[in-house]
Design an enzyme around this catalytic site. Structure first.
Site, mmCIF file in Angstrom:
data_model
loop_
_atom_site.group_PDB
_atom_site.id
_atom_site.type_symbol
_atom_site.label_atom_id
_atom_site.label_comp_id
_atom_site.label_asym_id
_atom_site.label_seq_id
_atom_site.Cartn_x
_atom_site.Cartn_y
_atom_site.Cartn_z
ATOM 1 N N ARG A 1 -33.437 68.884 4.076
ATOM 2 C CA ARG A 1 -32.913 68.265 5.141
ATOM 3 C C ARG A 1 -31.545 68.867 5.554
ATOM 4 N NH1 ARG A 1 -32.180 61.664 4.605
ATOM 5 N NH2 ARG A 1 -33.798 61.608 6.337
ATOM 6 N N ARG B 1 -25.984 57.369 2.281
ATOM 7 C CA ARG B 1 -26.911 58.098 1.181
ATOM 8 C C ARG B 1 -28.181 57.476 0.960
ATOM 9 N NH1 ARG B 1 -23.170 60.939 -3.465
ATOM 10 N NH2 ARG B 1 -24.978 62.343 -3.528
ATOM 11 N N SER B 2 -29.012 57.985 0.362
ATOM 12 C CA SER B 2 -30.423 57.170 0.139
ATOM 13 C C SER B 2 -30.034 55.741 -0.442
ATOM 14 C CB SER B 2 -31.060 57.957 -0.574
ATOM 15 O OG SER B 2 -30.788 58.726 -1.673
ATOM 16 N N GLN C 1 -21.244 60.664 2.201
ATOM 17 C CA GLN C 1 -22.516 61.618 2.472
ATOM 18 C C GLN C 1 -21.845 63.160 2.247
ATOM 19 O OE1 GLN C 1 -25.145 63.875 2.366
ATOM 20 N NE2 GLN C 1 -26.133 61.861 2.497
ATOM 21 N N HIS D 1 -36.456 31.868 17.812
ATOM 22 C CA HIS D 1 -36.117 33.244 18.175
ATOM 23 C C HIS D 1 -37.177 34.047 17.019
ATOM 24 C CE1 HIS D 1 -34.715 37.018 19.217
ATOM 25 N NE2 HIS D 1 -33.810 36.555 20.225
ATOM 26 N N ALA E 1 -25.714 35.771 16.841
ATOM 27 C CA ALA E 1 -26.125 36.999 17.448
ATOM 28 C C ALA E 1 -25.240 37.360 18.841
ATOM 29 C CB ALA E 1 -27.519 36.822 18.240
ATOM 30 N N LYS F 1 -24.955 42.595 22.582
ATOM 31 C CA LYS F 1 -24.539 41.634 23.070
ATOM 32 C C LYS F 1 -23.120 41.326 23.103
ATOM 33 C CE LYS F 1 -28.799 39.029 21.988
ATOM 34 N NZ LYS F 1 -29.650 38.227 21.010
ATOM 35 N N ARG G 1 -31.075 57.124 4.750
ATOM 36 C CA ARG G 1 -29.952 57.330 5.736
ATOM 37 C C ARG G 1 -30.322 56.690 7.000
ATOM 38 N NH1 ARG G 1 -28.300 63.573 5.438
ATOM 39 N NH2 ARG G 1 -29.031 64.000 3.514
HETATM 40 C C1 LIG Z 1 -30.466 38.110 20.438
HETATM 41 C C2 LIG Z 1 -30.925 37.396 19.245
HETATM 42 C C3 LIG Z 1 -31.442 38.043 18.346
HETATM 43 C C4 LIG Z 1 -31.492 39.395 18.283
HETATM 44 O O1 LIG Z 1 -32.205 40.160 17.717
HETATM 45 P P1 LIG Z 1 -32.247 41.779 17.619
HETATM 46 O O2 LIG Z 1 -32.852 41.962 16.593
HETATM 47 O O3 LIG Z 1 -30.852 42.408 18.090
HETATM 48 O O4 LIG Z 1 -33.333 42.006 19.005
HETATM 49 C C5 LIG Z 1 -31.724 37.309 17.134
HETATM 50 N N1 LIG Z 1 -31.300 35.606 17.193
HETATM 51 C C6 LIG Z 1 -30.814 35.439 18.433
HETATM 52 C C7 LIG Z 1 -30.307 33.684 18.273
HETATM 53 C C8 LIG Z 1 -30.382 35.967 19.597
HETATM 54 O O5 LIG Z 1 -29.859 35.520 20.456
#
Ligand SMILES: *Cc1c(COP(=O)(O)O)cnc(C)c1O
Length: 434
Positions: A71, A93-94, A101, A165, A248, A277, A306
């Site tokens: 690699r 690193r792994s 690294q 979610h 998030a 976000k 990695r």
């Molecule tokens: C946006 C969001 C996620 C997002 O997850 P991704 O893995 O970044 O897509 C998780 N939980 C909530 C409450 C969110 O608003």
């Protein structure tokens, strides 16, 4: 850098030229010297120069290198090199994501610098924490935290105050832990989880000789209210239970930051936020932060292998380019737009005989609809509006409520980066289809 321009131009001009060059290099030097988010954002050319210089430190740029590893960052096209800002060896690193690294001194310095600047940014916002930029988005970053919790505390069940979610739910199944949902209740327009119920769930799991970890949710769509992360942190402290917070999009608004600040006085093992976000990066990165430095280390140890440097560099670029002053004005604009959104929706609701749902939320608002909300959202999509969410009252996943919610509704967001024109336009279009 020794640039010999002697004799190539008149001496007074050479001095003048070198002075300008020095001032430009100073901007790059300052970034490495200060290791903090700049107050005023830095322009792209200087950021590019910093990245160029750092990536020139990686061994694949050594003009006399002999490469016999399996690699060796052999990349076929410039297009591909550009996609990772020439940090072709990636980061980590792994055995540990944040370890330097040996083949990539430049990328290693870049990653460490990113984390330091990230910490300074969070400190600027009032969060005195250790932080790492992760090369995976929120859901996968939560999986890393849960995995670290299992490793360090033997956690074997995730107590999850129900929030619909899929990322956190899949993070749990991905690492193979059982999830214990704590059901929501209705209070006026609000869907929420009682803290007492979370405590009961903890007690029951402990009684059954399990090791629970609590995964709470700070940022969510109304009518689901934020979990009371402060009270949950207190309970987790009392029961000595690890606590991970899904924040998030928490970094963009002080309503959330203040709650995190308070929660951090009690038991919080890690908070996860999304880089896209909050920090205007393309999707793909995450931010994990905590006061518990050793747990952060544990998290970085759980990452297998990695990683691409791209998500990390994107976080670095955003922090440098935005600067703390502009971030604050973006936060203010977000807040102003949210107020405008609520005013306009209140007005619209009055005209249409609908209701603006009363749920405390600094980003998102909810208006009821007597029409089919999926149909309304579909029409908005065709009117080239992305983002609104239409939820039917009997959609238990959408509402986060296992009984029937009293209304069908549309969720509209005023997140960081939104402009007043967007708000006016979305309400105008909403008015035409509601
Ligand atoms: C946006 C969001 C996620 C997002 O997850 P991704 O893995 O970044 O897509 C998780 N939980 C909530 C409450 C969110 O608003």
């Amino acid at each position: 850098m020794n640039l010999n321009t002697k004799g190539l131009l008149p001496e007074h001009m050479e001095h003048r030229g070198k002075l300008t060059l020095k001032e430009n290099l100073k901007i790059v030097e300052n970034i490495l010297e200060q290791r903090k988010i700049p107050e005023v954002g830095i322009d792209e050319e200087h950021i590019k120069l910093l990245l160029r210089l750092l990536s020139f430190m990686d061994t694949d740029k050594d003009p006399n290198v002999i490469q016999i590893g399996e690699r060796e960052a052999r990349v076929y096209t410039k297009l591909q090199r550009d996609s990772v800002f020439d940090f072709c060896h990636g980061v980590g690193r792994s055995g540990n994501l944040t370890d330097p690294q040996p083949k990539a001194p430049g990328a290693s310095a870049m990653y460490k610098l990113t984390n330091k600047i990230l910490e300074s940014f969070l400190k600027f916002l009032g969060l005195k924490v250790n932080a790492i930029a992760t090369p995976v988005a929120t859901g996968m970053s939560l999986a890393l935290c849960l995995s670290a919790s299992r490793k360090k505390y033997g956690s074997n069940v995730v107590i999850y105050p129900y929030a619909s979610h899929k990322s956190p739910i899949k993070a749990t199944s991905f690492i193979g832990m059982r999830m214990r949902l704590v059901e929501t209740v209705l209070e006026g327009h609000i869907v929420k989880v009682d803290v007492g119920e979370i405590e009961d769930a903890i007690k029951r799991e402990i009684k059954d000789k399990n090791n629970p970890v609590v995964l709470s949710t700070l940022t969510f769509f109304p009518p689901r209210k934020s979990d009371d992360v402060v009270e949950i942190s207190k309970i987790c402290e009392d029961y000595n239970i690890p606590h991970i917070i899904n924040g998030a999009y928490a970094i963009q608004n002080f309503y959330y930051i203040d709650k995190l600040k308070k929660a951090l006085k009690y038991r919080v093992d890690a908070i996860v936020s999304s880089s896209d976000k909050n920090l205007f990066t393309p999707i793909g990165g995450g931010i994990i932060y905590t006061k518990d430095e050793s747990f952060l280390k544990e998290i970085s140890l759980t990452y297998p292998g990695r990683a691409s440097s791209n998500p990390v560099v994107n976080i670095l670029i955003s922090l440098l380019a935005i600067g703390s002053r502009n971030y604050i004005s973006l936060m203010k604009e977000q807040k102003t737009c949210k107020k405008l959104l609520d005013d306009l929706l209140e007005d619209l609701a009055g005209k249409k005989g609908e209701i603006l749902l009363q749920v405390e939320n600094p980003i998102s608002s909810c208006i009821t609809t007597k029409k089919d909300p999926l149909d309304v959202a579909g029409k908005l999509y065709n009117l080239r509006i992305t983002g609104p969410r239409g939820v039917r009252k009997n959609d238990h996943f959408g509402t986060c409520y296992l009984k029937e919610y009293p209304y069908n509704y549309i969720v509209v967001n005023s997140a960081i980066g939104v402009k007043k024109e967007d708000i006016y336009m979305v309400v105008e279009k909403l008015s035409s289809v509601l």
